[in-house]
Design a protein around this motif. Structure first.
Motif, PDB file in Angstrom:
ATOM      1  N   ALA A  99       0.860  -1.180   0.000  1.00 37.62           N
ATOM      2  CA  ALA A  99       0.000   0.000   0.000  1.00 37.62           C
ATOM      3  C   ALA A  99       0.896   1.231   0.000  1.00 37.62           C
ATOM      4  CB  ALA A  99      -0.894   0.000   1.231  1.00 37.62           C
ATOM      5  N   VAL A 100       0.596   2.182  -0.862  1.00 37.26           N
ATOM      6  CA  VAL A 100       1.403   3.402  -0.970  1.00 37.26           C
ATOM      7  C   VAL A 100       0.582   4.558  -0.403  1.00 37.26           C
ATOM      8  CG1 VAL A 100       2.618   4.979  -2.512  1.00 37.26           C
ATOM      9  CG2 VAL A 100       2.630   2.510  -2.967  1.00 37.26           C
ATOM     10  N   VAL A 101       1.059   5.124   0.690  1.00 37.42           N
ATOM     11  CA  VAL A 101       0.309   6.132   1.445  1.00 37.42           C
ATOM     12  C   VAL A 101       0.852   7.525   1.146  1.00 37.42           C
ATOM     13  CG1 VAL A 101      -0.297   6.954   3.748  1.00 37.42           C
ATOM     14  CG2 VAL A 101      -0.169   4.490   3.291  1.00 37.42           C
ATOM     15  N   SER A 102      -0.031   8.436   0.802  1.00 35.91           N
ATOM     16  CA  SER A 102       0.346   9.830   0.586  1.00 35.91           C
ATOM     17  C   SER A 102      -0.010  10.666   1.809  1.00 35.91           C
ATOM     18  CB  SER A 102      -0.381  10.384  -0.652  1.00 35.91           C
ATOM     19  OG  SER A 102      -0.214  11.793  -0.728  1.00 35.91           O
ATOM     20  N   LEU A 103       0.985  11.356   2.354  1.00 36.35           N
ATOM     21  CA  LEU A 103       0.745  12.333   3.415  1.00 36.35           C
ATOM     22  C   LEU A 103       0.760  13.759   2.857  1.00 36.35           C
ATOM     23  CD1 LEU A 103       2.975  11.064   6.386  1.00 36.35           C
ATOM     24  CD2 LEU A 103       0.613  10.445   5.817  1.00 36.35           C
ATOM     25  N   MET A 104       0.927  13.893   1.548  1.00 42.17           N
ATOM     26  CA  MET A 104       1.151  15.199   0.930  1.00 42.17           C
ATOM     27  C   MET A 104      -0.162  15.895   0.617  1.00 42.17           C
ATOM     28  SD  MET A 104       4.072  13.581  -1.485  1.00 42.17           S
ATOM     29  CE  MET A 104       2.946  12.222  -1.740  1.00 42.17           C
ATOM     30  N   LYS A 105      -0.155  17.219   0.727  1.00 43.94           N
ATOM     31  CA  LYS A 105      -1.369  18.011   0.537  1.00 43.94           C
ATOM     32  C   LYS A 105      -1.076  19.137  -0.442  1.00 43.94           C
ATOM     33  CE  LYS A 105      -3.045  16.798   5.139  1.00 43.94           C
ATOM     34  NZ  LYS A 105      -3.499  17.266   6.465  1.00 43.94           N
ATOM     35  N   GLY A 106      -1.294  18.842  -1.713  1.00 40.69           N
ATOM     36  CA  GLY A 106      -1.030  19.850  -2.726  1.00 40.69           C
ATOM     37  C   GLY A 106      -1.564  19.414  -4.071  1.00 40.69           C
ATOM     38  N   LYS A 113      -2.431  18.043 -11.274  1.00 37.39           N
ATOM     39  CA  LYS A 113      -2.787  16.697 -10.805  1.00 37.39           C
ATOM     40  C   LYS A 113      -2.712  16.625  -9.283  1.00 37.39           C
ATOM     41  CE  LYS A 113      -1.357  14.165 -14.944  1.00 37.39           C
ATOM     42  NZ  LYS A 113      -2.686  13.662 -15.295  1.00 37.39           N
ATOM     43  N   ARG A 114      -3.641  15.849  -8.718  1.00 37.26           N
ATOM     44  CA  ARG A 114      -3.582  15.545  -7.295  1.00 37.26           C
ATOM     45  C   ARG A 114      -2.423  14.583  -7.027  1.00 37.26           C
ATOM     46  NH1 ARG A 114      -7.407  12.358  -6.715  1.00 37.26           N
ATOM     47  NH2 ARG A 114      -8.326  12.404  -8.792  1.00 37.26           N
ATOM     48  N   MET A 115      -2.015  14.488  -5.773  1.00 33.56           N
ATOM     49  CA  MET A 115      -0.851  13.691  -5.446  1.00 33.56           C
ATOM     50  C   MET A 115      -1.045  12.203  -5.772  1.00 33.56           C
ATOM     51  SD  MET A 115       1.509  15.787  -4.400  1.00 33.56           S
ATOM     52  CE  MET A 115       0.863  16.788  -5.759  1.00 33.56           C
ATOM     53  N   SER A 116      -2.240  11.686  -5.576  1.00 33.31           N
ATOM     54  CA  SER A 116      -2.481  10.284  -5.921  1.00 33.31           C
ATOM     55  C   SER A 116      -2.335  10.067  -7.420  1.00 33.31           C
ATOM     56  CB  SER A 116      -3.869   9.842  -5.451  1.00 33.31           C
ATOM     57  OG  SER A 116      -4.893  10.538  -6.133  1.00 33.31           O
ATOM     58  N   GLU A 117      -2.720  11.058  -8.207  1.00 33.23           N
ATOM     59  CA  GLU A 117      -2.565  10.946  -9.657  1.00 33.23           C
ATOM     60  C   GLU A 117      -1.091  10.960 -10.050  1.00 33.23           C
ATOM     61  OE1 GLU A 117      -6.456  12.955 -11.600  1.00 33.23           O
ATOM     62  OE2 GLU A 117      -5.195  14.355 -10.464  1.00 33.23           O
ATOM     63  N   VAL A 118      -0.288  11.772  -9.368  1.00 29.40           N
ATOM     64  CA  VAL A 118       1.150  11.793  -9.644  1.00 29.40           C
ATOM     65  C   VAL A 118       1.781  10.458  -9.261  1.00 29.40           C
ATOM     66  CG1 VAL A 118       3.340  12.930  -9.119  1.00 29.40           C
ATOM     67  CG2 VAL A 118       1.253  14.297  -9.329  1.00 29.40           C
ATOM     68  N   ILE A 119       1.373   9.907  -8.122  1.00 31.18           N
ATOM     69  CA  ILE A 119       1.910   8.609  -7.689  1.00 31.18           C
ATOM     70  C   ILE A 119       1.586   7.531  -8.714  1.00 31.18           C
ATOM     71  CG2 ILE A 119       1.703   6.792  -5.941  1.00 31.18           C
ATOM     72  CD1 ILE A 119       1.165   9.084  -3.902  1.00 31.18           C
ATOM     73  N   ALA A 279       5.545  26.024   3.349  1.00 30.19           N
ATOM     74  CA  ALA A 279       4.133  26.363   3.448  1.00 30.19           C
ATOM     75  C   ALA A 279       3.507  25.936   2.123  1.00 30.19           C
ATOM     76  CB  ALA A 279       3.941  27.853   3.702  1.00 30.19           C
ATOM     77  N   GLU A 280       2.860  24.787   2.128  1.00 24.30           N
ATOM     78  CA  GLU A 280       2.385  24.186   0.884  1.00 24.30           C
ATOM     79  C   GLU A 280       1.430  25.091   0.129  1.00 24.30           C
ATOM     80  OE1 GLU A 280       3.351  21.696  -0.733  1.00 24.30           O
ATOM     81  OE2 GLU A 280       4.232  20.215   0.595  1.00 24.30           O
ATOM     82  N   GLY A 281       0.629  25.876   0.849  1.00 18.55           N
ATOM     83  CA  GLY A 281      -0.330  26.740   0.179  1.00 18.55           C
ATOM     84  C   GLY A 281       0.322  27.757  -0.733  1.00 18.55           C
ATOM     85  N   VAL A 282       1.517  28.210  -0.375  1.00 18.35           N
ATOM     86  CA  VAL A 282       2.237  29.183  -1.198  1.00 18.35           C
ATOM     87  C   VAL A 282       2.576  28.578  -2.548  1.00 18.35           C
ATOM     88  CG1 VAL A 282       4.369  30.526  -1.377  1.00 18.35           C
ATOM     89  CG2 VAL A 282       3.148  30.409   0.800  1.00 18.35           C
ATOM     90  N   LYS A 283       2.991  27.332  -2.538  1.00 16.45           N
ATOM     91  CA  LYS A 283       3.398  26.685  -3.784  1.00 16.45           C
ATOM     92  C   LYS A 283       2.203  26.169  -4.577  1.00 16.45           C
ATOM     93  CE  LYS A 283       8.027  25.415  -2.243  1.00 16.45           C
ATOM     94  NZ  LYS A 283       9.072  24.373  -2.208  1.00 16.45           N
ATOM     95  N   SER A 284       1.133  25.776  -3.890  1.00 12.82           N
ATOM     96  CA  SER A 284       0.019  25.127  -4.579  1.00 12.82           C
ATOM     97  C   SER A 284      -1.107  26.065  -4.978  1.00 12.82           C
ATOM     98  CB  SER A 284      -0.570  24.016  -3.693  1.00 12.82           C
ATOM     99  OG  SER A 284       0.332  22.953  -3.533  1.00 12.82           O
ATOM    100  N   CYS A 285      -1.137  27.294  -4.465  1.00 18.44           N
ATOM    101  CA  CYS A 285      -2.318  28.138  -4.719  1.00 18.44           C
ATOM    102  C   CYS A 285      -2.524  28.392  -6.203  1.00 18.44           C
ATOM    103  CB  CYS A 285      -2.243  29.446  -3.929  1.00 18.44           C
ATOM    104  SG  CYS A 285      -0.867  30.523  -4.326  1.00 18.44           S
ATOM    105  N   GLN A 286      -1.441  28.556  -6.949  1.00 16.39           N
ATOM    106  CA  GLN A 286      -1.587  28.823  -8.379  1.00 16.39           C
ATOM    107  C   GLN A 286      -2.115  27.602  -9.118  1.00 16.39           C
ATOM    108  OE1 GLN A 286      -0.944  32.001  -9.346  1.00 16.39           O
ATOM    109  NE2 GLN A 286      -1.813  31.551 -11.345  1.00 16.39           N
ATOM    110  N   SER A 287      -1.619  26.403  -8.764  1.00 16.03           N
ATOM    111  CA  SER A 287      -2.084  25.193  -9.452  1.00 16.03           C
ATOM    112  C   SER A 287      -3.527  24.874  -9.074  1.00 16.03           C
ATOM    113  CB  SER A 287      -1.171  24.008  -9.134  1.00 16.03           C
ATOM    114  OG  SER A 287      -1.040  23.817  -7.746  1.00 16.03           O
ATOM    115  N   ILE A 288      -3.919  25.141  -7.826  1.00 20.07           N
ATOM    116  CA  ILE A 288      -5.313  24.932  -7.423  1.00 20.07           C
ATOM    117  C   ILE A 288      -6.219  25.903  -8.171  1.00 20.07           C
ATOM    118  CG2 ILE A 288      -6.927  25.091  -5.488  1.00 20.07           C
ATOM    119  CD1 ILE A 288      -4.582  24.176  -3.681  1.00 20.07           C
ATOM    120  N   LEU A 289      -5.767  27.143  -8.321  1.00 18.34           N
ATOM    121  CA  LEU A 289      -6.544  28.128  -9.076  1.00 18.34           C
ATOM    122  C   LEU A 289      -6.702  27.679 -10.531  1.00 18.34           C
ATOM    123  CD1 LEU A 289      -7.950  30.860  -9.210  1.00 18.34           C
ATOM    124  CD2 LEU A 289      -5.709  31.919  -9.611  1.00 18.34           C
TER     125      LEU A 289
END
Length: 332
Positions: A99-106, A113-119, A279-289
């Motif tokens: 089982a491959v577990v993602s703790l990442m939030k971005g 892509k969501r982290m599970s999609e990247v995995i 601070a994950e939000g700083v890096k991910s805010c543009q991709s989420i937008l």
């Protein structure tokens, strides 16, 4: 006995390794820096959680293959925007059965892509083996063994149940869920909303203002998740509103603290200089937008945070932009 490998030696990766070990799992951690590996093998991780004494069943190595050898559970706890590059280096060690577990939030920059999609894509892992752990899990509090709960999500509920059983010491209660999409979107977007709440606090605003941002932030999260096929109930649970409250309100939250400094008038560069962790939000805010725009989802708070972080807009101007929007029905 269950064996787990944890790839990443930051705060949450280390705290979750302790959760697994306290639940009876033997844990091998992988770290890129030998100095941190040596610290963990000595029973601590002073760079990230200096007050946590690691169980004797936790060890570390700088060799990815050694970390993953024979593991029933492989946990990925690297910064979200480095995940694809890391999998390019050692993704082959993930094997075919663990089982491959993602703790990442971005959300990945460029691909949205969501982290599970990247995995799945970069690691060649079947979606049925990918598990997402997310909830109100501030690492310093977990390290102190303060009671907390979390969501363990996988489209194969039996895999989620296996990971949950391994993540169940007396102070950590996991709940299973099959809504991977909703769990991941909640975890990614709450970081951006926490930046907005932090900015409001830095500007001297009170609880009315912060509660309003949290509530409308939850609405944006829910709209985006629903557009991607998530279960609406996920957003009312631990991975949704639970994680949102903890991240937006706690001084232990890196995103909240980052936002507070922006609200006080510091530039992005100045805040980065004084911040020691991501601070994950700083890096991910543009991709989420970008993801929201792709699906025609209205996300005004996320838009304004991205404008501050990436376009140099002042935090105090964001408030006016949000308050002067056209009136509408709350549940529309």
């Amino acid at each position: 006995m269950t064996t787990a490998a944890v790839f990443g030696t930051g705060s949450w990766g280390t705290a979750y390794a302790s959760v697994l070990a306290d639940g009876g799992t033997t844990v091998r951690m992988w770290g890129r820096r030998q100095a941190v590996v040596d610290q963990i093998n000595a029973g601590c991780n002073t760079d990230y959680l200096p007050n946590l004494s690691l169980p004797s069943s936790v060890s570390a190595t700088a060799d990815p293959a050694e970390a993953a050898d024979g593991a029933d559970i492989i946990v990925l706890a690297v910064p979200s925007q480095t995940l694809r590059a890391n999998l390019g280096e050692w993704g082959a060690v993930l094997g075919d059965t663990a089982a491959v577990v993602s703790l990442m939030k971005g959300v990945e920059l460029g691909t949205t892509k969501r982290m599970s999609e990247v995995i799945a894509e970069a690691g060649g892992v079947a979606h049925e083996r990918i598990v997402v752990v997310s909830g109100p899990n501030l690492a310093p509090e977990i390290a102190k063994k303060q009671p907390a709960a979390s969501v363990v999500a996988c489209i194969d509920e039996s895999v989620a149940e296996m990971v949950a059983a391994a993540s169940n010491p007396p102070y950590f209660r996991p709940y299973t869920n099959t809504d991977v999409v909703g769990t991941e979107i909640s975890g990614a977007v709450k970081n951006v909303i926490a930046l907005a709440v932090g900015m409001a606090e830095g500007l001297g605003m009170g609880d009315n203002s912060k509660a309003s941002i949290i509530t409308r932030g939850l609405a944006e999260t829910t709209r985006l998740g629903m557009a991607l096929g998530a279960d609406v109930m996920t957003f009312a649970g631990l991975a949704g509103v639970g994680d949102l409250i903890a991240t937006c309100m706690s001084p232990l939250s890196r995103n909240h603290t980052f936002g507070v400094n922006l609200g006080k008038g510091m530039s992005l560069e100045e805040v980065v200089a004084v911040s020691k962790q991501t601070a994950e939000g700083v890096k991910s805010c543009q991709s989420i937008l970008q993801l929201a725009h792709k699906h025609d989802v209205r996300v005004p708070i996320i838009e304004q945070v991205a404008a501050v972080v990436h376009d140099g807009r002042r935090a105090e101007d964001v408030v006016g932009a949000l308050m002067m929007r056209a009136l509408k029905n709350e549940t529309d």
